[in-house]
Motif scaffolding. Sequence first.
Motif, PDB file in Angstrom:
ATOM      1  N   GLU A   1     -19.270 -20.669  29.254  1.00  0.00           N
ATOM      2  CA  GLU A   1     -18.391 -20.797  28.092  1.00  0.00           C
ATOM      3  C   GLU A   1     -17.668 -19.460  27.944  1.00  0.00           C
ATOM      4  OE1 GLU A   1     -18.605 -21.841  23.307  1.00  0.00           O
ATOM      5  OE2 GLU A   1     -20.418 -21.210  24.369  1.00  0.00           O
ATOM      6  N   VAL A   2     -16.340 -19.487  27.950  1.00  0.00           N
ATOM      7  CA  VAL A   2     -15.539 -18.271  27.950  1.00  0.00           C
ATOM      8  C   VAL A   2     -14.591 -18.287  26.760  1.00  0.00           C
ATOM      9  CG1 VAL A   2     -13.893 -16.856  29.230  1.00  0.00           C
ATOM     10  CG2 VAL A   2     -15.678 -18.113  30.461  1.00  0.00           C
ATOM     11  N   ALA A   3     -14.495 -17.155  26.077  1.00  0.00           N
ATOM     12  CA  ALA A   3     -13.577 -17.019  24.940  1.00  0.00           C
ATOM     13  C   ALA A   3     -12.698 -15.801  25.153  1.00  0.00           C
ATOM     14  CB  ALA A   3     -14.359 -16.888  23.633  1.00  0.00           C
ATOM     15  N   TRP A   4     -11.379 -16.003  25.040  1.00  0.00           N
ATOM     16  CA  TRP A   4     -10.390 -14.926  25.126  1.00  0.00           C
ATOM     17  C   TRP A   4      -9.785 -14.718  23.736  1.00  0.00           C
ATOM     18  CZ3 TRP A   4      -8.508 -12.456  29.734  1.00  0.00           C
ATOM     19  CH2 TRP A   4      -9.056 -12.954  30.922  1.00  0.00           C
ATOM     20  N   PHE A   5      -9.765 -13.473  23.264  1.00  0.00           N
ATOM     21  CA  PHE A   5      -9.193 -13.188  21.951  1.00  0.00           C
ATOM     22  C   PHE A   5      -8.913 -11.703  21.833  1.00  0.00           C
ATOM     23  CE2 PHE A   5     -13.732 -12.768  21.699  1.00  0.00           C
ATOM     24  CZ  PHE A   5     -13.982 -11.690  20.857  1.00  0.00           C
ATOM     25  N   VAL A   6      -8.026 -11.355  20.900  1.00  0.00           N
ATOM     26  CA  VAL A   6      -7.654  -9.960  20.671  1.00  0.00           C
ATOM     27  C   VAL A   6      -8.259  -9.495  19.358  1.00  0.00           C
ATOM     28  CG1 VAL A   6      -5.732  -8.388  20.176  1.00  0.00           C
ATOM     29  CG2 VAL A   6      -5.521 -10.086  22.006  1.00  0.00           C
ATOM     30  N   ARG A   7      -8.838  -8.302  19.390  1.00  0.00           N
ATOM     31  CA  ARG A   7      -9.271  -7.617  18.170  1.00  0.00           C
ATOM     32  C   ARG A   7      -8.620  -6.256  18.146  1.00  0.00           C
ATOM     33  NH1 ARG A   7     -14.136  -9.103  15.820  1.00  0.00           N
ATOM     34  NH2 ARG A   7     -13.877  -7.267  14.511  1.00  0.00           N
ATOM     35  N   GLY A   8      -7.904  -5.961  17.067  1.00  0.00           N
ATOM     36  CA  GLY A   8      -7.130  -4.735  17.050  1.00  0.00           C
ATOM     37  C   GLY A   8      -6.053  -4.834  18.116  1.00  0.00           C
ATOM     38  N   ARG A   9      -6.133  -3.989  19.120  1.00  0.00           N
ATOM     39  CA  ARG A   9      -5.240  -4.121  20.268  1.00  0.00           C
ATOM     40  C   ARG A   9      -6.047  -4.153  21.571  1.00  0.00           C
ATOM     41  NH1 ARG A   9      -2.198   1.811  20.354  1.00  0.00           N
ATOM     42  NH2 ARG A   9      -4.048   3.078  20.676  1.00  0.00           N
ATOM     43  N   THR A  10      -7.259  -4.708  21.494  1.00  0.00           N
ATOM     44  CA  THR A  10      -8.139  -4.858  22.643  1.00  0.00           C
ATOM     45  C   THR A  10      -8.339  -6.333  22.950  1.00  0.00           C
ATOM     46  OG1 THR A  10      -9.310  -2.812  22.102  1.00  0.00           O
ATOM     47  CG2 THR A  10     -10.427  -4.348  23.571  1.00  0.00           C
ATOM     48  N   LEU A  11      -8.117  -6.712  24.198  1.00  0.00           N
ATOM     49  CA  LEU A  11      -8.326  -8.095  24.631  1.00  0.00           C
ATOM     50  C   LEU A  11      -9.762  -8.240  25.106  1.00  0.00           C
ATOM     51  CD1 LEU A  11      -7.209 -10.922  25.268  1.00  0.00           C
ATOM     52  CD2 LEU A  11      -6.532 -10.037  27.523  1.00  0.00           C
ATOM     53  N   HIS A  12     -10.469  -9.185  24.500  1.00  0.00           N
ATOM     54  CA  HIS A  12     -11.865  -9.441  24.839  1.00  0.00           C
ATOM     55  C   HIS A  12     -11.984 -10.743  25.626  1.00  0.00           C
ATOM     56  CE1 HIS A  12     -13.711  -6.363  22.127  1.00  0.00           C
ATOM     57  NE2 HIS A  12     -12.552  -6.515  21.507  1.00  0.00           N
ATOM     58  N   ARG A  13     -12.916 -10.748  26.559  1.00  0.00           N
ATOM     59  CA  ARG A  13     -13.281 -11.968  27.298  1.00  0.00           C
ATOM     60  C   ARG A  13     -14.795 -12.101  27.185  1.00  0.00           C
ATOM     61  NH1 ARG A  13     -14.996 -12.738  32.793  1.00  0.00           N
ATOM     62  NH2 ARG A  13     -14.650 -14.894  33.489  1.00  0.00           N
ATOM     63  N   ARG A  14     -15.197 -12.999  26.283  1.00  0.00           N
ATOM     64  CA  ARG A  14     -16.629 -13.188  26.040  1.00  0.00           C
ATOM     65  C   ARG A  14     -17.134 -14.287  26.959  1.00  0.00           C
ATOM     66  NH1 ARG A  14     -20.305 -12.428  21.782  1.00  0.00           N
ATOM     67  NH2 ARG A  14     -22.314 -12.439  22.843  1.00  0.00           N
ATOM     68  N   VAL A  15     -18.144 -13.991  27.766  1.00  0.00           N
ATOM     69  CA  VAL A  15     -18.682 -14.930  28.745  1.00  0.00           C
ATOM     70  C   VAL A  15     -20.127 -15.239  28.391  1.00  0.00           C
ATOM     71  CG1 VAL A  15     -19.171 -15.357  31.175  1.00  0.00           C
ATOM     72  CG2 VAL A  15     -17.153 -14.023  30.525  1.00  0.00           C
ATOM     73  N   LEU A  16     -20.417 -16.522  28.184  1.00  0.00           N
ATOM     74  CA  LEU A  16     -21.766 -16.994  27.897  1.00  0.00           C
ATOM     75  C   LEU A  16     -22.121 -18.070  28.918  1.00  0.00           C
ATOM     76  CD1 LEU A  16     -21.434 -17.245  24.017  1.00  0.00           C
ATOM     77  CD2 LEU A  16     -22.661 -15.489  25.294  1.00  0.00           C
ATOM     78  N   LEU A  17     -23.165 -17.842  29.667  1.00  0.00           N
ATOM     79  CA  LEU A  17     -23.519 -18.743  30.746  1.00  0.00           C
ATOM     80  C   LEU A  17     -24.089 -20.056  30.211  1.00  0.00           C
ATOM     81  CD1 LEU A  17     -23.250 -15.955  32.129  1.00  0.00           C
ATOM     82  CD2 LEU A  17     -25.100 -16.642  33.664  1.00  0.00           C
TER      83      LEU A  17
END
Length: 451
Positions: free
Chosen positions: A160-176
Motif C-alpha cells: 500500500e503506497v501513499a504519495w503526498f506533500v507536507r510543507g514542501r517535501t514529497l513523501h512516499r509512504r510504503v506499507l507492505l
Amino acid sequence: MKRLASSLLCPVERRGYSHRSGYTLIEILVATTLSLLLLGAVVAMFGRVGNAITDSRSMLEAADRLRLAGERMQLDLAGVTVTMNPPRDPANNEGYLEIIEGPATGAASSIARTTDATGTPTDMTVGDFDDILMLTTRSTGRPFVGKFNNTSAIQSDVAEVAWFVRGRTLHRRVLLVAPSAFTTPVAAAGFYTRNDISVHLASASTVVPNTLGDLTRRECRFAHQKVATTPFPYDIRALWHWSVTSVSGTFPTLPTLNECTANGWIASLNSPATALPSLDFWTNNPSSRLAENALSGGAAATRVADDVILTNVIGFDVKVWDPTAPNGAGGQGAYVDLGYHNDAYASAISRFSHFGHPNSHLLGTANTAKTYDTWSTHYETVGTGLMGDLPGRALNGLDDTGGGVVDSDADKLTSPPYPCPLRSVQVKIRTFEPDSKQIRETTIVQDFLPQ
C-alpha cells in the motif's frame, strides 16, 4: 684611424649622464596596482566559473532526483492491483486506488505568496500542491522491503503506497501487504516504530495485517481507520487536515512516518487544524507552512526521513483523464482535476466535472477536497451505520425503481464518488533548486487498460 677605432671600442662617458640601475617608486606602485587588478580579475573569473560549476552540478543533481522520483511513481502506477471500474468486490482481493484533489486547485492565488503576509503578490511558480495519491501496487522487479518487529526485514511483492506533500517535501509512504506477518492482534501504539506493514484496527488499541480484500474497504486503509469519531465514509480529513485562513475549508494531508513513529501514536490519533495566513514555499518559513513535525507527538519520533522521496517541491498535481470533458480545441477529452467545473452531480457537464455523488458521503465543495475511489460493494450488505439504514436497502425503502428488488443505482445505499471507469492519470511534480533558483517539472502518465 687608430684613434677612431679606440674611441669606438672604449667610448668615453659623457659628462652629466649616468647608467640607471632600477625602477622608481612610482613605477613600482603602478606595476603593483596593475598586477593586483589583473589578479583580481582572474580570481573573479575563477569564482564565477566555480559558481557556475556548482550551480550546474546542483541543477543536474536536482534533475536526477526528480527523474528518479518520477520513475518510482511510474512503477507504482504501472503495478496498480485494482481494476479502475468502481465499485469493486472485496472478495476479488484487488486492493484500491484513491485520488484526493485538494482545494488549492481553484484557490492557489489566495494561498501561495511571495512573502508571508496576506495581500502580497501571488507566487505564480507554485502549482497545485495538496493532492494525494494512494494505491495498492505490485512490484514486477525487486520486492518491497520494510521493517518487521523492529529486529528484522520483511519482503512482499505487494504494498500500500501513499504519495503526498507536507510543507514542501514529497513523501512516499510504503506499507507492505503481508497478511501472514502475524496471526493475532498486536498493540497499535508504537506499531509503525517497529513495522512497515499495512494494518487496520481490530479494536481501539490493537491492529491486524491487511489483505488486498481488506484494503478494498476504505476503513482498512492507512489513516482511514474506523473509530467512533470518524464514521462512514472514513475520510482522512476527519483525522488529518490543516486550514488556511484566507480560504474556507480544510486541506487534506496524511501523517508522515516521522509522526507515526512517535511514542504512543495510534491510528486513531486526532489533530486539530492549524490556521495559516498564507504559504511561502521558497522561504521555508514554518510559520507560514505546515511543518513536517506539526501533528501531535512528532517530536518523539524515532524514524524521521525514511518516507521522504523529494524536497523543495512546489507542485504535486494529480489529474484524471475525462473523455467527455471539453478540451478547448472544439473536441472532447482532457486531463482534468476532480470537480474542475465546480458544479453539482445533477448538473455535471462531464464525468469528473462535479463534486462527487451525494450517496458517497464524500461530496466536496469549491473549497474542500474531492475524492476518486474504486470503492467497495460490501457497504450494500453491511450498511453504513448512518441514519439507521439497513443492509441491502435504500435509505427510503427497498425498491425505488419499481422492480421489486435492489437492482439499480437508485436502490443502493451508497455510490462511489465518481461511479465511472478511470482510464488514465497524469501526475506533475514541480521542484526548485535553491542555489540556481531554477525550476524543474516532470510529468508521469499512466494508462489503465480494461481487464
